[in-house]
Motif scaffolding. Structure first.
Motif, short mmCIF file in Angstrom:
data_model
loop_
_atom_site.label_atom_id
_atom_site.label_comp_id
_atom_site.label_asym_id
_atom_site.label_seq_id
_atom_site.Cartn_x
_atom_site.Cartn_y
_atom_site.Cartn_z
N HIS A 107 -68.28 26.83 115.22
CA HIS A 107 -69.56 27.49 114.97
C HIS A 107 -69.59 27.89 113.50
O HIS A 107 -68.62 27.67 112.78
CB HIS A 107 -69.81 28.68 115.92
CG HIS A 107 -68.80 29.78 115.83
ND1 HIS A 107 -67.56 29.72 116.43
CD2 HIS A 107 -68.84 31.00 115.23
CE1 HIS A 107 -66.89 30.83 116.20
NE2 HIS A 107 -67.65 31.64 115.45
N HIS A 109 -70.02 30.85 111.75
CA HIS A 109 -69.57 32.11 111.12
C HIS A 109 -68.61 31.77 109.99
O HIS A 109 -67.88 30.78 110.06
CB HIS A 109 -68.87 33.00 112.15
CG HIS A 109 -69.81 33.74 113.06
ND1 HIS A 109 -69.51 34.02 114.37
CD2 HIS A 109 -71.05 34.25 112.83
CE1 HIS A 109 -70.52 34.69 114.90
NE2 HIS A 109 -71.47 34.84 114.00
N ASP A 111 -65.75 32.78 109.05
CA ASP A 111 -64.31 32.61 109.31
C ASP A 111 -63.99 31.30 110.03
O ASP A 111 -62.83 31.03 110.34
CB ASP A 111 -63.74 33.82 110.07
CG ASP A 111 -64.46 34.12 111.37
OD1 ASP A 111 -65.70 34.03 111.40
OD2 ASP A 111 -63.78 34.44 112.37
N HIS A 112 -65.00 30.50 110.29
CA HIS A 112 -64.78 29.19 110.91
C HIS A 112 -65.25 28.05 110.00
O HIS A 112 -64.64 27.00 109.95
CB HIS A 112 -65.49 29.12 112.27
CG HIS A 112 -64.91 30.09 113.25
ND1 HIS A 112 -63.99 29.73 114.21
CD2 HIS A 112 -65.08 31.44 113.37
CE1 HIS A 112 -63.60 30.82 114.89
NE2 HIS A 112 -64.26 31.86 114.40
N HIS A 175 -70.42 32.53 122.43
CA HIS A 175 -69.70 33.45 121.56
C HIS A 175 -69.90 34.86 122.10
O HIS A 175 -71.03 35.27 122.32
CB HIS A 175 -70.27 33.32 120.14
CG HIS A 175 -69.42 33.95 119.07
ND1 HIS A 175 -69.14 35.29 119.04
CD2 HIS A 175 -68.78 33.40 118.01
CE1 HIS A 175 -68.38 35.54 117.98
NE2 HIS A 175 -68.13 34.41 117.35
ZN ZN Z 1 -67.54 33.81 115.32
#
Ligand code: ZN
Length: 333
Positions: A107, A109, A111-112, A175
């Motif tokens: 996804h 975000h 941090d990904h 999520h």
């Molecule tokens: Zn996330």
């Protein structure tokens, strides 16, 4: 004054998180260093899975490399989102860039997804494909990734071959909320935001991935990677697919697991993996380099110890691993 308060909270939180990490190490739930396991009495093949952090892993099978959610930049709670090229260099060490066939992103975000466009443009050959949701497609295009190299996983296409020996299947996931019922940075791409803002990195539609290592037309090894605590991806996997070939290794996260009723038993009962790798357990607001050494920094607001105890009850202590960032596991199968 407000800044002092934020600093005090951050110091307190870091000390507490290190203490929890030491406890996890003491009872043997977190082991430092690399590991080797065998999933077959007479193994014929080997692959390795290196753990970066969060949802980030590197799968190496022969000369094929697939990265999932590669991320090392770790902006702090208060700092701007900016790729830390030295930190990315650490996770790319030991990877031959020309072997990278695909980067799969679960996804969008930060941090990904945040380091994937940089890795695509700096390290990867032109043939590497970036698999990402529709929001991520627009973000990657804005960050100058050639659109011919991006696969929009929201366009249903079944399995995609990423090399002669590897195929991947995106699976619709979900999520959990971060605070109460609120999911941070939820929704789709917003063109009026800027990459330096965390809110630029909208989640979009979350996905898990099934990654098959092929031996001709047969699946010789099946890996499932989900990076958010969700019951949706396992429920969405067609039964016929699992009956034809079970999942050898499941990668699943700890973060926010208490927000998902029944998790992780709900997922393990369907997937029944031979081995499970637990990710997204560390405090990714700390610099990546610090996460790869002692003392172990545990994510805030998540009871990793309780999760590990549950895992031990569900699958047994030798059937799962909470890896240190930067460590790898070699799997004979
Ligand atoms: Zn996330």
């Amino acid at each position: 004054m407000r800044n002092l308060l934020v600093i005090a909270i951050v110091i307190l939180f870091a000390a507490c998180s290190a203490h929890k990490g030491k406890l996890l190490q003491k009872v043997g739930y977190i082991e430092a260093g690399d590991k080797k396991i065998s999933l077959s009495p007479s193994p014929k093949n080997t692959l390795s899975i290196s753990y970066f952090q969060c949802g980030g892993i590197c799968i190496k099978s022969g000369n094929d490399v697939v990265l999932v959610d590669p991320f090392a930049s770790n902006p702090s709670v208060v700092s701007k989102v900016k790729t830390d090229t030295a930190a990315v260099g650490l996770i790319m060490k030991g990877i031959n860039p020309t072997d990278i066939k695909a980067i799969l992103v679960s996804h969008s975000h930060y941090d990904h997804l945040m380091d994937a466009p940089y890795i695509m443009n700096t390290y990867c050959p032109q043939t590497t494909k970036l698999f990402v949701n529709h929001t991520g497609v627009q973000i990657a295009e804005r960050l100058k990734v050639d659109s011919a190299r991006i696969v929009d996983v929201e366009q249903p296409a079944g399995f995609s071959s990423v090399s002669g020996n590897i195929r991947v299947l995106p699976i619709v996931s979900s999520h959990p909320p971060h605070i109460g019922n609120t999911k941070l940075y939820d929704g789709e791409y917003r063109p009026n935001t800027k990459p330096a803002q965390k809110s630029f990195w909208r989640c979009g539609k979350p996905y898990a991935y099934l990654i098959d290592i092929m031996d001709g037309t047969e699946v010789s090894f099946r890996l499932m990677v989900q990076t958010s605590a969700s019951n949706k991806a396992s429920a969405n996997l067609p039964d016929s697919l699992l009956k034809a070939k079970g999942v050898d290794v499941l990668v699943m996260p700890v973060a926010l697991y208490s927000k998902t009723p029944g998790y992780p038993a709900s997922v393990l009962n369907i997937i029944k993996p031979k081995y499970t790798i637990i990710g997204h357990w560390e405090n990714f607001f700390r610099p990546y380099k610090k996460l790869t050494v002692k003392p172990y920094q545990v994510a805030g607001g998540t009871d990793v110890m309780a999760f590990a105890k549950t895992m031990e009850q569900l699958v047994g202590k030798d059937k799962f691993r909470i890896p240190m960032p930067g460590s790898s596991i070699t799997i004979d199968y």
